[in-house]
Design an enzyme around this catalytic site. Structure first.
Site, mmCIF file in Angstrom:
data_model
loop_
_atom_site.group_PDB
_atom_site.id
_atom_site.type_symbol
_atom_site.label_atom_id
_atom_site.label_comp_id
_atom_site.label_asym_id
_atom_site.label_seq_id
_atom_site.Cartn_x
_atom_site.Cartn_y
_atom_site.Cartn_z
ATOM 1 N N TYR A 284 -33.410 3.621 16.211
ATOM 2 C CA TYR A 284 -32.191 3.802 15.399
ATOM 3 C C TYR A 284 -31.820 5.277 15.334
ATOM 4 O O TYR A 284 -30.662 5.654 15.562
ATOM 5 C CB TYR A 284 -32.466 3.247 13.992
ATOM 6 N N VAL B 281 -20.199 -5.936 20.520
ATOM 7 C CA VAL B 281 -19.799 -4.606 20.999
ATOM 8 C C VAL B 281 -20.695 -4.086 22.120
ATOM 9 O O VAL B 281 -20.311 -3.178 22.852
ATOM 10 C CB VAL B 281 -19.739 -3.546 19.864
HETATM 11 P P1 NAD Z 1 -25.044 -4.241 7.974
HETATM 12 O O1 NAD Z 1 -26.252 -4.693 8.695
HETATM 13 O O2 NAD Z 1 -24.822 -4.751 6.576
HETATM 14 O O3 NAD Z 1 -23.733 -4.561 8.814
HETATM 15 C C1 NAD Z 1 -23.695 -4.312 10.197
HETATM 16 C C2 NAD Z 1 -22.525 -5.030 10.797
HETATM 17 O O4 NAD Z 1 -22.577 -4.869 12.226
HETATM 18 C C3 NAD Z 1 -22.547 -6.523 10.527
HETATM 19 O O5 NAD Z 1 -21.224 -6.952 10.306
HETATM 20 C C4 NAD Z 1 -23.071 -7.088 11.847
HETATM 21 O O6 NAD Z 1 -22.660 -8.425 12.065
HETATM 22 C C5 NAD Z 1 -22.425 -6.142 12.833
HETATM 23 N N1 NAD Z 1 -23.035 -6.167 14.163
HETATM 24 C C6 NAD Z 1 -24.347 -6.085 14.478
HETATM 25 N N2 NAD Z 1 -24.493 -6.184 15.809
HETATM 26 C C7 NAD Z 1 -23.247 -6.298 16.337
HETATM 27 C C8 NAD Z 1 -22.742 -6.417 17.654
HETATM 28 N N3 NAD Z 1 -23.570 -6.446 18.713
HETATM 29 N N4 NAD Z 1 -21.400 -6.512 17.844
HETATM 30 C C9 NAD Z 1 -20.553 -6.501 16.784
HETATM 31 N N5 NAD Z 1 -20.981 -6.392 15.501
HETATM 32 C C10 NAD Z 1 -22.312 -6.294 15.291
HETATM 33 O O7 NAD Z 1 -25.095 -2.654 8.001
HETATM 34 P P2 NAD Z 1 -24.399 -1.536 7.072
HETATM 35 O O8 NAD Z 1 -25.431 -1.028 6.145
HETATM 36 O O9 NAD Z 1 -23.102 -2.029 6.553
HETATM 37 O O10 NAD Z 1 -24.183 -0.399 8.172
HETATM 38 C C11 NAD Z 1 -22.928 -0.109 8.744
HETATM 39 C C12 NAD Z 1 -23.049 1.210 9.475
HETATM 40 O O11 NAD Z 1 -23.464 2.227 8.569
HETATM 41 C C13 NAD Z 1 -24.071 1.195 10.601
HETATM 42 O O12 NAD Z 1 -23.602 1.990 11.663
HETATM 43 C C14 NAD Z 1 -25.274 1.851 9.971
HETATM 44 O O13 NAD Z 1 -26.116 2.454 10.916
HETATM 45 C C15 NAD Z 1 -24.597 2.883 9.096
HETATM 46 N N6 NAD Z 1 -25.436 3.369 8.001
HETATM 47 C C16 NAD Z 1 -25.815 2.550 6.996
HETATM 48 C C17 NAD Z 1 -26.617 3.075 5.987
HETATM 49 C C18 NAD Z 1 -27.079 2.242 4.824
HETATM 50 O O14 NAD Z 1 -27.835 2.770 3.999
HETATM 51 N N7 NAD Z 1 -26.679 1.003 4.685
HETATM 52 C C19 NAD Z 1 -27.012 4.398 6.023
HETATM 53 C C20 NAD Z 1 -26.600 5.201 7.088
HETATM 54 C C21 NAD Z 1 -25.798 4.672 8.078
#
Ligand code: NAD
Length: 262
Positions: free
Chosen positions: A168, A75
């Site tokens: 972040y 992305v």
């Molecule tokens: P994760 O690391 O498990 O998954 C992230 C996903 O993004 C993976 O599928 C990865 O392959 C993909 N990704 C990374 N770089 C990419 C790129 N350049 N192009 C396309 N895909 C890419 O993370 P998660 O915990 O599932 O987080 C998902 C969203 O939720 C994120 O935006 C994160 O900031 C947000 N979030 C998560 C939490 C948490 O506690 N897990 C809390 C707040 C916000």
């Protein structure tokens, strides 16, 4: 009401409702991909790395009788966004009605050790990429007269600083304002833009830090509901923002954090 985003009996979305989810190979994105497919939509599973994980998400959806396609793309590479959207449309016959900008990375580094390359990488994946992808999707929604939905996955850390996570946090703060700006300018086209704000959700993103039990206890102590959530607990909020019930909700943020942000 947009007929393409309508509640059907037993299904919230018609199969012609295209839902593109970035970073859907695992974690929150994968849970949302399964949920939207189960709700009847046609899902684009974007991922950059983790082809095997993405394939497993696809297979689980197809086994349940859902519709989905794999869409590998980084992305952060804006020049690939139109190809990504073309690939989704060609493979599914659907336009994107719902974009979920979910992909993100978190580089944990103390402020004084943040390199220019890690700052650029985080902002490119978490903010610049989502901005340009949403812009490309919005142009197509407007051309197709689609009253679409843009959902940007932010974080409580957009507003609450935490140590060693400054890149972040600033990317997510930018995403929050990006959402408001998009809501303001896209409203005239019937397109909504909102943020989904998860708190602490157990995924691979935080698996390493949460494996430190003392760290985990510290996180849980800040959550009024007293526990870390599972990915499935974000599903209803996201379906709401994308569905008929969310038609008049724009520029808003829906926080699902057990009270962490209080
Ligand atoms: P994760 O690391 O498990 O998954 C992230 C996903 O993004 C993976 O599928 C990865 O392959 C993909 N990704 C990374 N770089 C990419 C790129 N350049 N192009 C396309 N895909 C890419 O993370 P998660 O915990 O599932 O987080 C998902 C969203 O939720 C994120 O935006 C994160 O900031 C947000 N979030 C998560 C939490 C948490 O506690 N897990 C809390 C707040 C916000």
């Amino acid at each position: 009401m947009n007929p393409q985003i309508s509640n059907l009996h037993g299904h919230r979305f018609s199969p012609s409702t295209g839902v593109l989810i970035t970073g859907a190979s695992r974690g929150i994105g994968a849970a949302l991909a399964r949920a939207f497919a189960a709700a009847g939509a046609t899902v684009g599973i974007n991922y950059h790395k983790g082809a095997a994980e993405a394939q497993a998400v696809l297979e689980s959806i197809l086994e349940e009788g859902g519709q989905a396609v794999l869409l590998p793309a980084d992305v952060a590479q804006a020049q690939g966004h139109d190809s990504l959207l073309d690939a989704f449309e060609a493979a599914t016959g659907c336009a994107v009605h719902v974009l979920i900008n979910n992909a993100a990375i978190e580089c944990r580094q103390p402020l004084l050790e943040v390199s220019e390359s890690s700052l650029d990488l985080t902002l490119n994946i978490n903010l610049r990429g989502p901005f340009l992808l949403a812009q490309a999707v919005a142009k197509r929604m407007i051309a197709g007269k689609i009253h679409g939905r843009i959902i940007n996955v932010s974080s409580t850390h957009a507003e609450r600083a935490k140590p060693h996570s400054i890149t972040y946090s600033i990317s997510k703060a930018g995403l929050n304002m990006m959402t408001k700006g998009m809501a303001l300018e896209l409203g005239a086209h019937g397109i909504t833009a909102n943020t989904l704000v998860p708190g602490a959700i157990r995924t691979d993103l935080n698996r390493e830090v949460l494996s430190d039990l003392e760290y985990e206890r510290g996180v849980v102590a800040k959550i009024p509901l007293g526990r870390i959530a599972e990915t499935g607990e974000l599903i209803e909020a996201t379906l709401f923002l994308a569905g008929e019930g969310g038609a008049y909700v724009t520029g808003s943020s829906l926080t699902v954090d057990g009270g962490l942000a209080l």
